[in-house]
Write an enzyme that holds these catalytic residues in place. Structure first.
Site, PDB file in Angstrom:
ATOM      1  N   HIS A   1     -37.580   5.008 -45.620  1.00 50.92           N
ATOM      2  CA  HIS A   1     -38.566   4.277 -44.603  1.00 50.92           C
ATOM      3  C   HIS A   1     -39.737   5.450 -44.296  1.00 50.92           C
ATOM      4  CE1 HIS A   1     -36.165   0.813 -43.464  1.00 50.92           C
ATOM      5  NE2 HIS A   1     -35.027   1.753 -43.144  1.00 50.92           N
TER       6      HIS A   1
ATOM      7  N   GLU B   1     -36.857  -1.969 -45.672  1.00 50.70           N
ATOM      8  CA  GLU B   1     -35.467  -1.892 -46.286  1.00 50.70           C
ATOM      9  C   GLU B   1     -35.352  -1.892 -47.687  1.00 50.70           C
ATOM     10  OE1 GLU B   1     -33.746  -1.604 -43.569  1.00 50.70           O
ATOM     11  OE2 GLU B   1     -31.775  -1.426 -44.232  1.00 50.70           O
TER      12      GLU B   1
ATOM     13  N   HIS C   1     -31.547   7.283 -46.878  1.00 53.92           N
ATOM     14  CA  HIS C   1     -32.018   5.882 -46.218  1.00 53.92           C
ATOM     15  C   HIS C   1     -33.097   5.937 -45.565  1.00 53.92           C
ATOM     16  CE1 HIS C   1     -31.071   1.846 -45.096  1.00 53.92           C
ATOM     17  NE2 HIS C   1     -31.580   2.166 -43.959  1.00 53.92           N
ATOM     18  N   GLU C   2     -33.033   6.834 -44.582  1.00 55.02           N
ATOM     19  CA  GLU C   2     -34.185   6.975 -43.509  1.00 55.02           C
ATOM     20  C   GLU C   2     -35.386   7.699 -44.110  1.00 55.02           C
ATOM     21  OE1 GLU C   2     -34.091   5.445 -40.939  1.00 55.02           O
ATOM     22  OE2 GLU C   2     -31.910   5.069 -40.763  1.00 55.02           O
TER      23      GLU C   2
END
Lengths: 494, 494
Positions: B266, B292, B262-263
């Site tokens: 980003h 997101e 997830h990170e």
């Protein structure tokens, strides 16, 4: 009595300046320890922007107006009070910040950054001529910097003032003449010591564990300190409550132990500044010389002393059973105190170290005054090495190109290294009068009272007083090389 | 053609603002990963000072004057050019920065910081009434914030604009109504899956090694990325060349793998912004929703897909032989895609996640419009959980107190989480039209072409275009929930 509204306004402005100083220190620390290498260019811009904003805030017209308004009030107060000190020191800082045009500051920074890049190329190639044009431009800019000031006896005084505020070249010269005279016979009498036991394979993890144990005994606490690895050890504290020591472990020597203690000395000075001075611009060490007095005190007076190893040597032996199991304490202490003239300042022992510094001090005075041309610098360096230490660098990489200071634009910085060594022993002597059992405490691995004495007599003052006044409060008088020479003679002529 | 002098002046000012943004991101990263805890108070002051200076620079009169001068020139250029975009976006930023008085900004920051401290106390005690006064003050300040603007249909639009510029509450409502309708039957049809294989003892060092291997396959490089440990994972990039992902390893689950992916999403968005936009304030992701979309794409569309595990599962098995040696790939993929209504948003699965977000979106609209009183919030929360997900929080800690956003002053932030999920599938669908063999590439552990497509169609634009225009350039149209619902139905109704 209540402080005037202008004082609160001044403090709000100083708080912003202090905050940016802390931010700069974090940027530096991160850059040298954590930053991915590709971030370098962006980081250089960020650091320059923070420095520029800090300078704008420091030299703002409004600060001058507030200081004009507050000076009569501050002069009516006890000069030792925090309030009077804040106004006095802020006034001095403002005057200095106003003197130098922003363009010159920017040019110095640019030329210094460029100089460092050229130096990084020139040193491994031992090519002084590659660096010379940068050095010439830096000297020219530094002369223009000196011209921004007035009322000085000696151009060098202006440069020195950035690192050791209030100190004059003539005073340094007097101290160094005496140091030179005192060191010569000690160096001549030094006997060869075999320190090969210090150059064995020492596993890095064990060095790390030992370093932490040592620092924790000194007073390092997890909630307010860090210890990280870097190429060239330094200390940088984003806040007095956030002190970051760095070190460099070598797989084949115990050198890191001493550089860790050295950086701890810088760190504990910052950690123990009076918290009441936080965010006033006074909440930091007062000069490079006094800072160095503390790094060298913890490294040498503590860390190369017999009482220290009485406690730590058995622990070191159990960490490195194979390497040191059969070496006795006396032999070990003799090895870490080996004296021998050598080429490289940062590797020099306690006795010869100041000679390296004196050489640089003398040369940079001649350079700035134009008595020595940069093209003649390598020869002048080598001659003086021969005369002060009896050794001649085989290459410029081992001589004039070894330090980055000049290439980076720093002129007037070097003497603080030796002034620190001198002051460290004055402070130590004075401390032992109050704490005659300090050796016994150290032998028990106890450092709390020592640190407490240093906090009370030195650290807590931060920048409240001039470096000279700070030293006077700690030792009762001005800088004096005699204790330093006595200490070295007592330890090394024996 | 040559840019006018004013453009260079504007860029110099934007560069300073960008530098301070990067510094703020470093301050945040350091605070959450490396800073000794005693440094907190000083760090809060430093961050506030940097933010304040950044706001002063952003709203300076001189920037307005430069923009007035430059706007006709910029409008004469190709609107897609970097120059036209810089002037257009800087104009929008300046207008916004001028609207809000510095005192209100400071009050919001103060109240948000206080709210977070109260929340940290209230949540473990499940004591909503403790937090309520803070919440009431924050809503009041947020209404005053809305009043700084004009020309809006809906108060909520003003708040949403800080996170998803240009998006309107009515558009979000339309998307969310369709999402709600589409998710209900999927949630009702979800069958129980035993995912206990994910909750075993997984040694952290092996998780670390696996995470690095995974990130390196994705395109993480040592020279420009970091991966560190923190309590609540986030990504923060001091520069596009310096991207810092954080994660949190749990000794008893594999949850960290998904939060690391997830990170990474980003991070890769920031890493791949066009370097030409560096130091223009346009060199960063354009909205939280599009950010997101990328974090959830890499976590869910990549990281919970069968092709991903076709490549990585044998590697995971060899890292955790004892735990997963007898679990087959199909069983593992089913476990990481388990769907089950639950109480906590951040632990929710791909299908139920948006329902948690919709609940918050609806409640915060009612709160800001005064249709719902804070005292009635816990009951309203619980009712809506029952209606959307069929579960009722046993305590407020598991309900209304679970997130820190409102306590920290953030209202209008939540919808971006679900908008991101919706957009992630639009982008993914469009990408598969250009790259029909993407699954085969992923099965071979190859992510370079995927990343290249995303860079070309999305990442490189940074903030050049509005979020809506950025999405249109990537997918050819506006936000549309149908691909998202099709994807979930295809994957989970099977």
């Amino acid at each position: 009595m209540t402080a005037p509204a202008a004082f609160h306004e001044l403090k709000a402005r100083l708080a912003e300046i202090s905050d940016l100083s802390g931010v700069s220190r974090l940027l530096l620390w991160d850059q040298q320890t954590k930053m991915p290498i590709a971030g370098s260019a962006a980081r250089a811009e960020q650091s320059a922007t923070v420095t520029r904003l800090q300078h704008e805030l420091s030299s703002a017209d409004e600060v001058g107006r507030l200081l004009d308004e507050l000076t009569p009030w501050a002069e009516s107060l006890d000069a030792d009070s925090d309030e009077a000190s804040v106004v006095r020191v802020a006034g001095r800082d403002w005057e200095k910040a106003r003197r130098v045009p922003a363009e010159l500051t920017a040019e110095l920074r640019r030329e210094g950054a460029l100089g460092l890049r050229v130096w990084a190329e020139a040193r491994p190639r031992s090519d002084f001529e590659l660096l010379r044009p940068s050095l010439e431009r830096i000297l020219e800019l530094r002369r223009r910097y000196v011209d921004c000031f007035e009322d000085y006896d000696d151009a060098y005084d202006v440069l020195l003032d950035d690192f050791e505020p209030g100190m004059k070249a003539a005073e340094v010269q007097a101290v160094f003449d005496r140091v030179k005279e005192g060191l010569r016979p000690l160096i001549a009498a030094a006997e060869p010591v075999d320190d090969s036991i210090l150059h064995q394979a020492f596993p890095i993890e064990a060095q790390e564990r030992f370093s932490h144990e040592m620092l924790e005994r000194f007073g390092y606490e997890e909630d307010s300190w860090r210890l990280d690895v870097t190429a060239h050890p330094f200390m940088s504290n984003p806040a007095t409550t956030d002190v970051r020591v760095t070190t460099h472990y070598h797989p084949d020597s115990l050198h890191s132990l001493f550089s860790t203690m050295h950086e701890f000395g810088h760190g504990v000075y910052e950690r123990d500044v009076d918290p009441a001075l936080d965010r006033t611009t006074l909440g930091t060490g007062v000069s490079l010389g006094l800072h160095e007095s503390q790094s060298r005190m913890w490294e040498n007076l503590v860390g190369r002393g017999r009482p220290f190893w009485r406690f730590f040597y058995p622990r070191l032996q159990s960490a490195f059973q194979e390497q040191l199991g059969s070496v006795d304490e006396q032999e070990f202490v003799r090895a870490v105190n080996r004296v021998e003239p050598s080429l490289i300042r940062i590797d020099a022992d306690e006795v010869t170290y100041s000679m390296h510094v004196i050489l640089r001090f003398e040369l940079e005075q001649e350079l700035i005054e134009g008595r020595l041309a940069p093209r003649d610098l390598p020869a002048a360096w080598n001659e003086r090495m021969e005369s002060l230490l009896g050794v001649t660098p085989p290459t410029d990489a081992d001589g004039v190109l070894q330090d980055m200071h000049w290439a980076g634009g720093l002129v007037g910085y070097f003497p603080t290294y030796a002034l620190g060594s001198v002051m460290s022993v004055q402070i130590w002597e004075r401390m032992t009068e109050d704490m005659p059992d300090v050796d016994a405490q150290i032998e028990r691995g106890e450092f709390g009272e020592l640190r407490g004495w240093l906090r009370e007599h030195l650290y807590r003052h931060g920048r409240k007083f001039s470096p000279q006044e700070t030293l006077r409060r700690a030792v009762g008088g001005p800088i004096d090389p005699e204790p330093y020479l006595r200490y070295l003679a007592g330890k090394h002529a024996a």
